[in-house]
Design a protein around this motif. Structure first.
Motif, PDB file in Angstrom:
ATOM      1  N   LYS A 284       0.829  -1.209   0.000  1.00  0.00           N
ATOM      2  CA  LYS A 284       0.000   0.000   0.000  1.00  0.00           C
ATOM      3  C   LYS A 284       0.866   1.262   0.000  1.00  0.00           C
ATOM      4  O   LYS A 284       0.570   2.227  -0.709  1.00  0.00           O
ATOM      5  N   ASP A 285       1.964   1.237   0.768  1.00  0.00           N
ATOM      6  CA  ASP A 285       2.824   2.416   0.882  1.00  0.00           C
ATOM      7  C   ASP A 285       3.725   2.617  -0.335  1.00  0.00           C
ATOM      8  O   ASP A 285       3.924   3.749  -0.789  1.00  0.00           O
ATOM      9  N   GLN A 286       4.267   1.530  -0.866  1.00  0.00           N
ATOM     10  CA  GLN A 286       5.254   1.642  -1.940  1.00  0.00           C
ATOM     11  C   GLN A 286       4.659   1.552  -3.342  1.00  0.00           C
ATOM     12  O   GLN A 286       5.254   2.050  -4.300  1.00  0.00           O
ATOM     13  N   CYS A 287       3.516   0.916  -3.461  1.00  0.00           N
ATOM     14  CA  CYS A 287       2.888   0.738  -4.779  1.00  0.00           C
ATOM     15  C   CYS A 287       1.446   1.232  -4.692  1.00  0.00           C
ATOM     16  O   CYS A 287       0.495   0.481  -4.977  1.00  0.00           O
ATOM     17  N   THR A 288       1.282   2.478  -4.283  1.00  0.00           N
ATOM     18  CA  THR A 288      -0.041   3.015  -3.985  1.00  0.00           C
ATOM     19  C   THR A 288      -0.987   2.935  -5.171  1.00  0.00           C
ATOM     20  O   THR A 288      -2.164   2.588  -5.029  1.00  0.00           O
ATOM     21  N   SER A 289      -0.501   3.247  -6.353  1.00  0.00           N
ATOM     22  CA  SER A 289      -1.349   3.207  -7.543  1.00  0.00           C
ATOM     23  C   SER A 289      -1.882   1.795  -7.784  1.00  0.00           C
ATOM     24  O   SER A 289      -3.076   1.605  -8.053  1.00  0.00           O
ATOM     25  N   ASP A 290      -1.003   0.805  -7.663  1.00  0.00           N
ATOM     26  CA  ASP A 290      -1.428  -0.589  -7.850  1.00  0.00           C
ATOM     27  C   ASP A 290      -2.411  -1.023  -6.762  1.00  0.00           C
ATOM     28  O   ASP A 290      -3.348  -1.788  -7.011  1.00  0.00           O
ATOM     29  N   TYR A 291      -2.189  -0.528  -5.556  1.00  0.00           N
ATOM     30  CA  TYR A 291      -3.072  -0.866  -4.437  1.00  0.00           C
ATOM     31  C   TYR A 291      -4.491  -0.356  -4.700  1.00  0.00           C
ATOM     32  O   TYR A 291      -5.478  -1.084  -4.510  1.00  0.00           O
ATOM     33  N   VAL A 292      -4.590   0.889  -5.183  1.00  0.00           N
ATOM     34  CA  VAL A 292      -5.896   1.473  -5.503  1.00  0.00           C
ATOM     35  C   VAL A 292      -6.568   0.688  -6.626  1.00  0.00           C
ATOM     36  O   VAL A 292      -7.768   0.406  -6.587  1.00  0.00           O
ATOM     37  N   ASP A 293      -5.795   0.312  -7.645  1.00  0.00           N
ATOM     38  CA  ASP A 293      -6.345  -0.477  -8.759  1.00  0.00           C
ATOM     39  C   ASP A 293      -6.857  -1.839  -8.278  1.00  0.00           C
ATOM     40  O   ASP A 293      -7.881  -2.335  -8.762  1.00  0.00           O
ATOM     41  N   MET A 294      -6.140  -2.448  -7.344  1.00  0.00           N
ATOM     42  CA  MET A 294      -6.548  -3.752  -6.819  1.00  0.00           C
ATOM     43  C   MET A 294      -7.888  -3.650  -6.106  1.00  0.00           C
ATOM     44  O   MET A 294      -8.768  -4.512  -6.267  1.00  0.00           O
ATOM     45  N   LEU A 295      -8.075  -2.597  -5.326  1.00  0.00           N
ATOM     46  CA  LEU A 295      -9.335  -2.414  -4.610  1.00  0.00           C
ATOM     47  C   LEU A 295     -10.493  -2.234  -5.586  1.00  0.00           C
ATOM     48  O   LEU A 295     -11.585  -2.783  -5.393  1.00  0.00           O
ATOM     49  N   ARG A 296     -10.254  -1.460  -6.650  1.00  0.00           N
ATOM     50  CA  ARG A 296     -11.301  -1.237  -7.636  1.00  0.00           C
ATOM     51  C   ARG A 296     -11.627  -2.536  -8.375  1.00  0.00           C
ATOM     52  O   ARG A 296     -12.784  -2.833  -8.670  1.00  0.00           O
ATOM     53  N   GLU A 297     -10.605  -3.323  -8.682  1.00  0.00           N
ATOM     54  CA  GLU A 297     -10.804  -4.599  -9.374  1.00  0.00           C
ATOM     55  C   GLU A 297     -11.654  -5.538  -8.524  1.00  0.00           C
ATOM     56  O   GLU A 297     -12.588  -6.185  -9.031  1.00  0.00           O
ATOM     57  N   PHE A 298     -11.362  -5.618  -7.236  1.00  0.00           N
ATOM     58  CA  PHE A 298     -12.127  -6.522  -6.378  1.00  0.00           C
ATOM     59  C   PHE A 298     -13.568  -6.047  -6.227  1.00  0.00           C
ATOM     60  O   PHE A 298     -14.500  -6.861  -6.190  1.00  0.00           O
TER      61      PHE A 298
END
Length: 622
Positions: free
Chosen positions: A321-335
């Motif tokens: 979440k801290d280092q790959c914030t953009s990917d983390y946000v995308d993962m939440l939207r995908e789920f």
């Protein structure tokens, strides 16, 4: 017929996960109440079209509002991609704070995704301001000619919220009006450096006055609070049979006079449940106090988070979440998308896209292969992680819904056993989470036909929003409600040494009085008729020069508490009543009348000597 005095009624459904707005004109409601217009939102990064947008607020490094919804998600992802998101404030799914927080205050702080704090009132206000301004801009583009003063606004809140949380939302909606109004006057009193003449100053004032009209907050006199399950019930009551799953024209009686049904409003954060009976005149009465809990769609999200933690570990997920914030946000939207699309009869495996950066981060920090680690977990043979995709056996995926669904089922079963709900066998499912096929299937399994009937409107996720518009047109459609608590105020009376405990004895002048007495106004479970005063109590000042009386308001789960200090009592807030006329000294009786039947408590105070009636001020956030 619409009872609203405004040309248009607009509702804002401020949800935990998603928010949106809808509206209808007075003349449209009179012809067809179901003709309600809602907005279409577009997720820029994916081109998705939806009737609601994520409840996400983004502020820049200067704590200035930047964007809301899909735009906020996309902007924050872009910033994170370039490592420029540090210092920005990103808030998502923050509405639950008002349900979870006891002793809510105006100055309470709210944490963003990175645990940085800002005043919660600021974030709620900016979210409401954005939705209101977006709606007004939409009306402008359609050349409707509608101005701010032509609109009556409705805000939705869960029925299980307490009075302090409702007031918080009202203050948040009104707060923007005050701040922008002050800004307008400030600019009008001065002159920009390049404007030297009175005419320029006047033009500047007009420009800012236009911005005020277009983007101000909501005047509290033009704002109603609607309870979410009630709003959904109103909307479904107007729908034709063919738009409600589980109903047929030959055997349709869910909304006919005398019928009873349980409204199951499953949203993103909370599940809100109430039971209605249709009166002979078509109005609705509540049979039991609203109940529910934090069993909404976000509980499924938490189950998914725990699923990932069992594979990669909590520390790795936090680092992701801290280092790959953009990917983390995308993962939440995908789920979020995936959990809505999986059907009850889905077999085999469910594929979810997980950014490959999570797998790479795990293998880099642990020096282990993620495939081998999965084989050491309970998911061995049931979960495959290949590249940026995770293949989950459908049984494992469905278990993510188990906690939320089981909590709902057990609560509904308990309600159906209540004596005052005898004969109720219809469940009306509404709310965004009710669109989940997995939740629908679990409810139907637990309450099978023909003993029970589960009905679901075609737009279950919009039922609350559109119903709130109907409520704004005619709030008297809800005829009565049931008191969730016993309400009373802290007062004093003459001390009785035979029955009163000594620690409640206090001297006032030359007399002794018993303090902390619970003066009951409404009893738990009592039927409250809308806009009818349930009780009126007489109070007198304790000092001759007293110009105001302040009453501490308490609630209790007990039917008849004796003192406000009893363990069953909880302070709710206070009422302030002005008594400026000192004539009469202590002999100035004031009758306080509380009206509990609406969505918010109203208070009137009447001075017996003068007959003067004032609206007392309620403050649950002091």
């Amino acid at each position: 017929m619409s009872t609203s005095k405004k040309l248009l009624v607009a509702a804002i459904d401020f949800g935990t996960t998603y928010s949106g707005y809808a509206f209808s004109f007075k003349h449209e409601y009179d012809v067809d109440p179901t003709k309600v217009t809602s907005n279409n939102w577009t997720a820029g990064s994916r081109g998705l079209i939806s009737f609601k947008t994520p409840t996400t607020v983004l502020l820049d490094q200067n704590k200035k509002f930047h964007s809301f919804g899909y735009a906020a998600e996309d902007k924050y992802s872009d910033l994170a991609e370039e490592e420029e998101h540090h210092g920005w404030y990103y808030f998502r799914r923050f509405k639950m704070m008002l349900f979870q927080k006891k002793g809510l205050k105006k100055d309470i702080m709210l944490k963003d995704i990175n645990d940085r704090e800002l005043p919660a009132m600021l974030i709620f206000s900016e979210a409401i301001r954005f939705l209101k301004s977006h709606l007004m801009d939409t009306l402008d583009k359609r050349a409707t000619g509608i101005q701010l003063d032509d609109v009556h606004w409705v805000l939705t809140v869960p029925a299980i919220w307490d009075d302090a949380a409702k007031q918080f939302m009202r203050v948040a909606a009104e707060k923007v009006l005050r701040s922008v109004s002050m800004m307008t006057l400030e600019v009008a009193d001065g002159c920009h450096s390049d404007m030297k003449c009175h005419r320029c100053k006047f033009r500047t004032f007009l420009n800012y006055q236009y911005e005020y009209q277009k983007h101000a907050g909501i005047d509290t006199d033009n704002l109603s609070i609607a309870l979410e399950p009630e709003a959904a019930s109103l909307y479904c009551k107007h729908l034709p049979v063919e738009k409600i799953s589980g109903c047929d024209s030959q055997n349709f009686s869910a909304f006919s006079p005398g019928s009873r049904y349980l409204v199951l409003d499953a949203g993103g954060g909370t599940v809100d449940i109430t039971v209605h009976e249709v009166n002979s005149n078509g109005t609705l009465k509540e049979l039991q106090k609203a109940s529910g809990g934090a069993w909404g769609g976000t509980q499924v999200d938490e189950s998914f988070r725990q699923f990932l933690i069992k594979i990669v570990g909590a520390n790795i997920l936090v680092a992701f979440k801290d280092q790959c914030t953009s990917d983390y946000v995308d993962m939440l939207r995908e789920f979020e998308t995936k959990k809505r699309s999986v059907k009850a009869d889905t077999g085999g495996k469910v594929t979810i896209k997980i950014p490959i950066s999570l797998k790479e981060l795990f293998e880099e920090q642990t020096e282990e292969d993620i495939k081998e680690c999965i084989n050491c977990t309970p998911f061995a043979g049931k979960v495959q992680w290949v590249g940026d995709k995770v293949r989950i056996h459908s049984d494992i995926f469905k278990k993510l819904f188990e906690n939320a669904a089981e909590n709902i089922v057990q609560h509904v079963r308990k309600l159906f056993k209540e004596q005052d709900l005898e004969g109720t066998n219809t469940i009306l499912m509404v709310g965004g989470f009710s669109e989940s096929a997995l939740l629908q299937d679990r409810i139907r399994q637990a309450f099978p036909s023909p003993a029970y009937r589960v009905i679901i409107p075609s737009e279950a996720g919009l039922a609350v929003l559109k119903g709130a518009v109907l409520f704004g047109h005619n709030p008297t459609t809800i005829a009565s409600r049931v008191a969730k608590y016993t309400y009373g105020v802290s007062t004093t009376r003459e001390f009785d040494p035979a029955t009163d405990p000594s620690d409640k004895k206090k001297r006032y002048g030359n007399m002794y009085r018993c303090v902390d007495v619970f003066s009951r106004h409404v009893q738990k479970g009592q039927t409250l008729v809308v806009d009818e005063a349930q009780t009126e109590r007489k109070y007198t000042p304790v000092y001759k020069d007293q110009t105001a009386m302040s009453f501490e308001v308490f609630i209790s789960d007990d039917s008849n508490p004796r003192f406000v200090t009893d363990h069953c009592c909880q302070r709710l807030g206070k009422i302030n009543v002005d008594i400026p006329d000192l004539t009469g000294g202590l002999d100035r009786e004031v009758w306080v009348k509380m009206i509990f039947g609406g969505t918010e408590i109203k208070v009137e105070a009447r001075e017996q000597r003068t007959g003067k009636i004032t609206t007392a001020r309620f403050d649950f956030l002091d």
